[in-house]
Motif scaffolding. Structure first.
Motif, PDB file in Angstrom:
ATOM      1  N   LYS A  92       0.849  -1.185   0.000  1.00 56.15           N
ATOM      2  CA  LYS A  92       0.000   0.000   0.000  1.00 56.15           C
ATOM      3  C   LYS A  92       0.887   1.239   0.000  1.00 56.15           C
ATOM      4  O   LYS A  92       2.080   1.155   0.310  1.00 56.15           O
ATOM      5  N   SER A 148       0.505   5.874   0.354  1.00 55.45           N
ATOM      6  CA  SER A 148      -0.342   7.056   0.529  1.00 55.45           C
ATOM      7  C   SER A 148      -0.531   7.737  -0.819  1.00 55.45           C
ATOM      8  O   SER A 148       0.403   7.815  -1.620  1.00 55.45           O
ATOM      9  N   ASP A 149      -1.735   8.237  -1.065  1.00 56.31           N
ATOM     10  CA  ASP A 149      -2.025   8.968  -2.299  1.00 56.31           C
ATOM     11  C   ASP A 149      -1.436  10.371  -2.156  1.00 56.31           C
ATOM     12  O   ASP A 149      -1.845  11.123  -1.275  1.00 56.31           O
ATOM     13  N   ASN A 163      -1.896  12.951  -3.867  1.00 52.74           N
ATOM     14  CA  ASN A 163      -2.844  14.013  -4.211  1.00 52.74           C
ATOM     15  C   ASN A 163      -4.009  14.135  -3.242  1.00 52.74           C
ATOM     16  O   ASN A 163      -4.763  15.105  -3.301  1.00 52.74           O
ATOM     17  N   ARG A 164      -4.199  13.130  -2.397  1.00 51.80           N
ATOM     18  CA  ARG A 164      -5.326  13.137  -1.461  1.00 51.80           C
ATOM     19  C   ARG A 164      -4.839  12.715  -0.078  1.00 51.80           C
ATOM     20  O   ARG A 164      -4.771  11.531   0.209  1.00 51.80           O
ATOM     21  N   THR A 217      -5.377   6.033   1.313  1.00 55.05           N
ATOM     22  CA  THR A 217      -4.407   4.966   1.090  1.00 55.05           C
ATOM     23  C   THR A 217      -4.758   4.219  -0.185  1.00 55.05           C
ATOM     24  O   THR A 217      -5.908   3.858  -0.394  1.00 55.05           O
ATOM     25  N   LEU A 218      -3.774   4.017  -1.035  1.00 47.94           N
ATOM     26  CA  LEU A 218      -3.954   3.256  -2.265  1.00 47.94           C
ATOM     27  C   LEU A 218      -3.502   1.825  -2.009  1.00 47.94           C
ATOM     28  O   LEU A 218      -2.358   1.597  -1.584  1.00 47.94           O
ATOM     29  N   GLU A 235      -2.171  -1.314  -3.323  1.00 50.73           N
ATOM     30  CA  GLU A 235      -1.437  -1.697  -4.527  1.00 50.73           C
ATOM     31  C   GLU A 235      -1.500  -3.195  -4.803  1.00 50.73           C
ATOM     32  O   GLU A 235      -1.632  -3.614  -5.941  1.00 50.73           O
TER      33      GLU A 235
END
Length: 90
Positions: free
Chosen positions: A74, A76-77, A79-80, A84-85, A87
């Motif tokens: 995972k 951190s995004d 842009n936001r 959490t992205l 992956e």
């Protein structure tokens, strides 16, 4: 999903990603499509939470459930903040 299908298993059907709680039903089939994850399952109507979720789905007061998964990777995004992205999941 490929591993689950090969092993004859499915991820857990959970309410709110509560992996510490018992599943509220079972998934019978899953596949990824152009919109995301397609699932078919059965709620446990003898379980109070499963019954409540069934009623909410029937009234269109709820639009989704959770699947059990483990986060492998995972990040951190950028842009936001606070997002959490995921992956890589299992």
């Amino acid at each position: 999903l490929v591993r689950h299908k090969r092993e004859g298993t499915m991820p857990l059907m959970l309410w709110g990603h509560q992996s510490s709680e018992l599943p509220i039903g079972r998934w019978d089939d899953m596949a990824e499509d152009g919109k995301g994850l397609w699932v078919k399952g059965v709620l446990d109507l003898d379980d109070p939470v499963g019954s409540r979720v069934h009623n909410a789905l029937s009234k269109k007061a709820l639009r989704g459930l959770s699947i059990g998964y483990e986060t492998i990777e995972k990040k951190s995004d950028p842009n936001r903040p606070g997002v959490t992205l995921l992956e890589k999941l299992e």
